[in-house]
Write an enzyme that holds these catalytic residues in place. Structure first.
Site, PDB file in Angstrom:
ATOM      1  N   ALA B 330      22.534 -23.660  53.468  1.00 36.46           N
ATOM      2  CA  ALA B 330      24.052 -23.243  53.698  1.00 36.46           C
ATOM      3  C   ALA B 330      24.535 -23.557  55.056  1.00 36.46           C
ATOM      4  O   ALA B 330      24.107 -24.281  55.526  1.00 36.46           O
ATOM      5  CB  ALA B 330      23.959 -21.769  53.279  1.00 36.46           C
ATOM      6  N   SER B 331      25.163 -22.463  55.777  1.00 33.08           N
ATOM      7  CA  SER B 331      25.960 -22.871  56.806  1.00 33.08           C
ATOM      8  C   SER B 331      25.021 -22.996  58.076  1.00 33.08           C
ATOM      9  O   SER B 331      25.639 -23.087  59.042  1.00 33.08           O
ATOM     10  CB  SER B 331      27.076 -21.600  57.098  1.00 33.08           C
ATOM     11  OG  SER B 331      27.832 -21.458  56.076  1.00 33.08           O
ATOM     12  N   THR B 332      23.827 -22.646  57.751  1.00 25.98           N
ATOM     13  CA  THR B 332      23.068 -22.897  59.029  1.00 25.98           C
ATOM     14  C   THR B 332      22.797 -24.213  59.493  1.00 25.98           C
ATOM     15  O   THR B 332      22.377 -24.443  60.664  1.00 25.98           O
ATOM     16  CB  THR B 332      21.376 -22.379  58.614  1.00 25.98           C
ATOM     17  OG1 THR B 332      20.849 -23.148  57.330  1.00 25.98           O
ATOM     18  CG2 THR B 332      21.556 -20.721  58.359  1.00 25.98           C
ATOM     19  N   ILE B 333      23.330 -25.364  59.004  1.00 25.29           N
ATOM     20  CA  ILE B 333      23.056 -26.473  59.089  1.00 25.29           C
ATOM     21  C   ILE B 333      24.427 -27.232  59.790  1.00 25.29           C
ATOM     22  O   ILE B 333      24.578 -28.349  59.898  1.00 25.29           O
ATOM     23  CB  ILE B 333      22.477 -27.503  58.018  1.00 25.29           C
ATOM     24  CG1 ILE B 333      23.096 -27.285  56.617  1.00 25.29           C
ATOM     25  CG2 ILE B 333      20.787 -27.267  57.924  1.00 25.29           C
ATOM     26  CD1 ILE B 333      24.420 -27.778  56.460  1.00 25.29           C
ATOM     27  N   LYS B 334      25.396 -26.128  59.594  1.00 26.66           N
ATOM     28  CA  LYS B 334      26.868 -26.867  60.339  1.00 26.66           C
ATOM     29  C   LYS B 334      26.776 -27.242  61.459  1.00 26.66           C
ATOM     30  O   LYS B 334      26.974 -28.363  61.774  1.00 26.66           O
ATOM     31  CB  LYS B 334      27.961 -25.648  60.045  1.00 26.66           C
ATOM     32  CG  LYS B 334      28.327 -25.622  58.642  1.00 26.66           C
ATOM     33  CD  LYS B 334      29.225 -24.322  58.719  1.00 26.66           C
ATOM     34  CE  LYS B 334      29.762 -24.230  56.921  1.00 26.66           C
ATOM     35  NZ  LYS B 334      30.451 -23.015  56.794  1.00 26.66           N
TER      36      LYS B 334
END
Lengths: 362, 639
Positions: B330-334
């Protein structure tokens, strides 16, 4: 001295031989049992009881034994039947009869009752016995033998068969007849093998023929026992220094296989000494038999003595790999109560025969 | 009438006959005894030497001696796995005349369940003769004392002691530490294949899981030997000669048991995991997965009932979520994707896009939505990370394409094993065209690319992969393998292993990394940051990124409604972070399954873990901030 013992109806020569043998037994049990003094105490107690029994039986005149022969035999057979019907099972075989007060093996009684019965029967007629009397004698021997073999207790049934047959032999069964019977038995062996023997009994025989084939189970006893005897050498490893026995490689080492312990620790020289003691006892027994006053006494004393010899031979034979393993103890040396009592009871009867002479002889 | 002839018995003749026969019998006996003697002569004189040799080999045996297994310590020397003597009641059936009687008497003496007796009989099958077989294991000291007092009544029965593994912290450490258990057929096969058969001859247990399994070769040690005189029951009479075994190495782990205790407390009743590591070395401080279970159950053979309960539990306690849990990142790799865009000049730091809550592609009849219905307005790369703008990343993904994303994320370690010292690791999945073709025999669609921008689509990652990638980000491309083991305990000074490095990611422009890390700082420290609230009062300056992973695909024109979604399809809450942001000492990833939003659920737990971490390992004064100081810093950074 002799007179004193005679008055007690103890045959001094025989008595000394037995005591020497029992001492050898205690010494060997001490070593075989891992130097357990408790074992020695128990064995000594049994010896005391057995010797007391022997002493009592020695006081009873031979004529009494002749008169009770038939009853002893009939009661014994009845008890054997009872064992098969209601007996206790111990170690996979039905041998014990529990009379609430005492628990015992009727087959032990038969070890004396059979020669008594046959001797009584044969001595009723002229010696040497006629063929039909021999035939009846055979049947009388067969009944308890088969009943005991069914328990199953091969060793004891063998000893009992021998005790009866010895009476027939001593009674003068003709050599030619002996030859025929031997031939007949030889022909019977294959039938026995294929139809009568149980799997484990066959296995025992096979293992006996080639012990290395099964080194972990049945053959294990024989291999370990032969190693013990062989490694003993001429002079032996010394008392308490037999590694085979001290390291518990030998099974049943204070009971049936005690001869292996003895051979390992005392060597061939020790074995020769032991055999000399046995031979001495057997010789003395046969002398008593020869000197006995009547045919019944002669036959009974002779048969008991020769059966004693069969114990020695079968035990040594099985331990040294000459014979298959059947449960026969080394007489008066092996640890164990039942056989001790019966054996000494037998010697009690021999002593009675040897020391109680009717005044009006010849 | 014929006269019956009266025969007179000739007693003398009869007596002579019997005497003759007795003499013959005596001669026969002598002959037989001679045969016995000649047989004994062969055995005792002729074959004496052969039997002497057999007798000697019979009594002298070379017995292997098991080495003591190495102990396991945490980074502060707290013992995590120790060896304790345990007692078991063992019987040699061949030495017992009446087995049933002996067992029933033992049952009245000690408390032995019928089930144990049954197991004993089962264990007897196929065993070597005279081999002792355990009737009851784990005897209490009381049992040992009672039996010792009655020992003489039980020939063939003995109490045997050996060392056995014990894990004093129980379920707190299970997934990282693992456990040992009895060597089974499969283990034995592996040992044989590895040529270690000899070394394991006397060993009972082997590592089955976790560090115990991974570092088995270090922990096991080397077998020793004893030349002994034994009896046929293999009981040692005396030792003639001995080569002592080499005990296994005592190892130190990077783990801190106190952090594990804290994690267990914070995750109580939840499904999830906390992984903390040292960005400077890749060393793992915490690797906790909840729910857990007691490893001591396995050491002495877990009962079927307990095992099937663990197996069938819907919460799947046997899974190590930190290394085996495959979660959409999810957004943790943005931040990683932003870095890719900057480094490959797909985006510039200043360019903005307009986010009105929806994203459309030309000629595609599909709408991708932002988590915020009405959008974030004008968004540049920094703000896109701080507010976790989805539209920005849909667009970035579209412009980058799956091939570049896949390749760059592979460099961060996604889709591959991290190499952590645990065999229980998954490589999860970094999707690519080739992967989709191989997996589904389908081409890659543009529609598959868009959600990769927010760490969804087919993308999955393990928490330990995520923490490794954060460390790489923090270290400006330097890569370390996450390590649980720290070193070896030595008598004087412990030997600390060097960090294990991987090929670094080439840096195009350091400034791009600074931008991304600054944006992560903004997530925590700027008022619109998604984790601002969670870390507002912390005394250190951290950086991070929250994530909320969708497990449930919301149909077009529908709204995700947390209340109406089944519990197991609710969003996973995630948070990654590190602190202090400008000199990181610790990095963290928190994953909570089906817990909802990451900033509201995972970030507070990460905050508590980090607070506790800095309580245990205080920062230098220059990195510590009072609330007033922090406020002024905040105002300053707000500009």
């Amino acid at each position: 001295m002799r007179k004193f013992f005679n008055a007690l109806h103890i045959d001094l020569w025989l008595f000394v031989g037995l005591l020497v043998l029992m001492s050898v037994g205690l010494i060997t049990i001490y070593s075989a049992g891992g130097q357990d003094i408790g074992l020695i105490q128990r064995q000594t107690t049994r010896l005391g009881i057995a010797l007391t029994g022997m002493f009592i039986l020695a006081q009873i005149p031979p004529s009494f034994y002749r008169r009770v022969s038939v009853y002893a035999f009939v009661v014994g057979v009845a008890m054997l039947v009872a064992v098969i019907l209601f007996g206790d099972v111990g170690k996979g075989a039905q041998r014990w009869l529990d009379l609430k007060v005492i628990r015992f093996q009727p087959s032990e009684i038969m070890k004396l009752a059979v020669p008594m019965m046959i001797a009584w029967y044969i001595s009723k007629f002229d010696l040497p016995p006629k063929t039909q009397h021999i035939a009846v004698g055979f049947i009388l021997v067969c009944i308890p033998t088969i009943l005991i073999a069914k328990q199953p207790d091969l060793g004891t049934s063998l000893l009992i068969a021998c005790s009866g047959l010895f009476v027939l032999f001593l009674g003068g069964m003709r050599w030619r007849l002996i030859g025929y019977v031997s031939l007949l038995l030889g022909a019977f062996l294959p039938i026995m093998w294929f139809f009568l023997m149980k799997g484990y009994q066959k296995q025992r025989v096979l293992t006996f023929l080639n012990p290395e084939s099964d080194p972990h189970n049945t053959g294990y006893h024989i291999i370990q026992s032969k190693i013990a005897i062989g490694s003993g050498g001429l002079e032996g490893k010394g008392w308490l220094h037999g590694t085979q026995s001290q390291l518990e490689f030998l099974p049943e080492r204070h009971t049936d296989f005690i001869f292996a312990v003895y051979s390992e620790e005392f060597g061939l020289l020790g074995v020769l000494a032991l055999l000399a003691i046995y031979l001495y006892i057997i010789g003395r027994g046969l002398i008593i038999s020869a000197r006995a006053q009547d045919a019944y006494s002669k036959l009974l004393a002779g048969s008991i003595t020769l059966t004693f010899f069969v114990y020695v031979f079968v035990n040594m034979g099985m331990v040294s790999g000459m014979l298959p393993v059947v449960g026969v103890p080394l007489p008066l040396v092996s640890f164990g109560g039942t056989s001790m009592v019966t054996l000494l009871a037998g010697f009690g009867i021999i002593m009675s025969i040897g020391t109680q002479k009717r005044l009006l002889s010849r | 009438m014929p006269i019956k002839r009266q025969t007179i018995r000739d007693h003398t003749a009869e007596a002579n006959l019997v005497t003759r026969r007795a003499f013959v019998a005596f001669i026969g006996a002598v002959c037989i005894l001679l045969a016995v003697i000649s047989n004994l002569y062969v055995l005792q004189v002729k074959k004496h030497e052969a039997f002497q040799t057999r007798s000697n080999t019979n009594r002298i045996k070379v017995l292997p001696v098991a080495p003591n297994r190495g102990l396991i310590y945490d980074r502060n020397g707290v013992i995590l796995a120790e060896n304790r003597p345990v007692f078991s009641l063992e019987l040699v059936p061949e030495s017992i005349s009446d087995l049933d009687d002996t067992i029933s008497r033992l049952q009245t003496l000690l408390s032995i369940a019928d089930e144990q007796v049954e197991r004993f009989h089962k264990n007897r099958d196929g065993q070597r003769r005279f081999k002792p077989i355990a009737l009851k294991t784990l005897l209490s000291e009381e049992d040992v004392a009672i039996f010792s007092a009655h020992k003489h009544l039980f020939p063939g029965v003995s109490v045997e002691a050996r060392l056995s593994r014990h894990y004093p912290f129980g379920e707190i450490m299970t997934h990282a530490l693992g456990y040992v258990a009895k060597i089974n057929k499969k283990d034995l096969q592996k040992i044989v294949e590895a040529g270690e058969e000899e070394n394991y001859k006397a060993t009972y247990d082997t590592g089955k899981l976790g560090v115990e399994r991974f570092h088995e070769s270090k922990l096991h040690g080397k077998v020793g030997y004893q030349q002994v005189e034994v009896n046929s029951a293999s009981r040692i009479i005396r030792v003639l000669d001995a080569t002592p075994p080499e005990p296994g190495q005592d190892i130190i782990l990077n783990l801190d048991v106190r952090l594990h205790e804290k994690a267990a407390e914070l995750l109580d009743g939840k499904r999830g995991t906390v992984v903390m590591s040292d960005p400077e070395t890749g060393g793992i401080y915490t690797l906790y997965s909840n729910p857990s279970y007691d490893p001591n159950l396995f050491v002495h053979g877990i009962s079927n009932k307990n095992y099937s309960a663990l197996l069938s539990s819907p919460n799947r306690p046997l899974i190590n979520r930190a290394t085996q849990g495959q979660y959409p990142p999810a957004s943790t790799i943005k931040p990683h994707l932003a870095l890719l865009g900057l480094e490959q000049k797909i985006i510039t730091p200043d360019e903005t896009i307009k986010d009105n809550g929806q994203y459309r592609l030309p000629k595609v009849n599909h709408v991708w939505r932002d988590w915020k219905r009405w959008g974030h307005g004008d968004v540049n790369v920094t703000k896109a990370i701080e507010v976790s703008c989805d539209i920005y990343y849909y667009d970035l993904a579209y412009r980058t394409g799956i091939d570049k994303m896949s390749a760059y994320m592979n460099e961060f370690g996604f889709g591959d094993y991290t190499g952590i010292d645990l065999y229980e690791e998954s490589d999860a999945n970094m999707p690519s065209r080739g992967w989709k073709r191989a997996r589904f025999n389908e081409p890659w669609y543009i529609g598959d690319t868009i959600p990769v921008g927010i760490g969804q689509s087919f993308w999955t990652a393990t928490p330990v992969q995520i923490v490794q990638s954060i460390n790489t980000l923090v270290n400006r491309g330097e890569r370390y393998i996450p390590q649980i083991i720290r070193g070896t305990k030595m008598e004087n000074e412990d030997k600390i292993d060097l960090p294990k490095t991987l090929r670094p990611i080439p840096v195009v422009d350091e400034k791009n990394w600074d931008i991304v890390i600054d944006a992560m700082y903004g997530v925590v420290n700027r008022e619109h940051g998604t984790a601002f609230r969670a870390f507002k009062t912390s005394s250190y300056q951290s950086a991070g990124k929250s994530g909320t992973a969708q497990l449930f695909t919301v149909a077009q024109n529908e709204k995700y409604d947390a209340k109406n979604v089944a519990a197991h399809l609710k969003d996973n809450a995630m948070y990654v972070g590190f602190a202090p942001y400008n000199a990181p000492k610790v990095s963290i990833v928190v994953v909570l399954e089906n817990a909802g939003g990451g900033s509201a659920n995972a970030a507070p737990i990460a905050r508590k873990m980090m607070d506790y971490f800095f309580e245990l390992y205080p920062l230098a004064d220059e990195y510590v901030y009072s609330p007033e100081e922090k406020k002024s810093v905040l105002e300053y950074t707000k500009e």
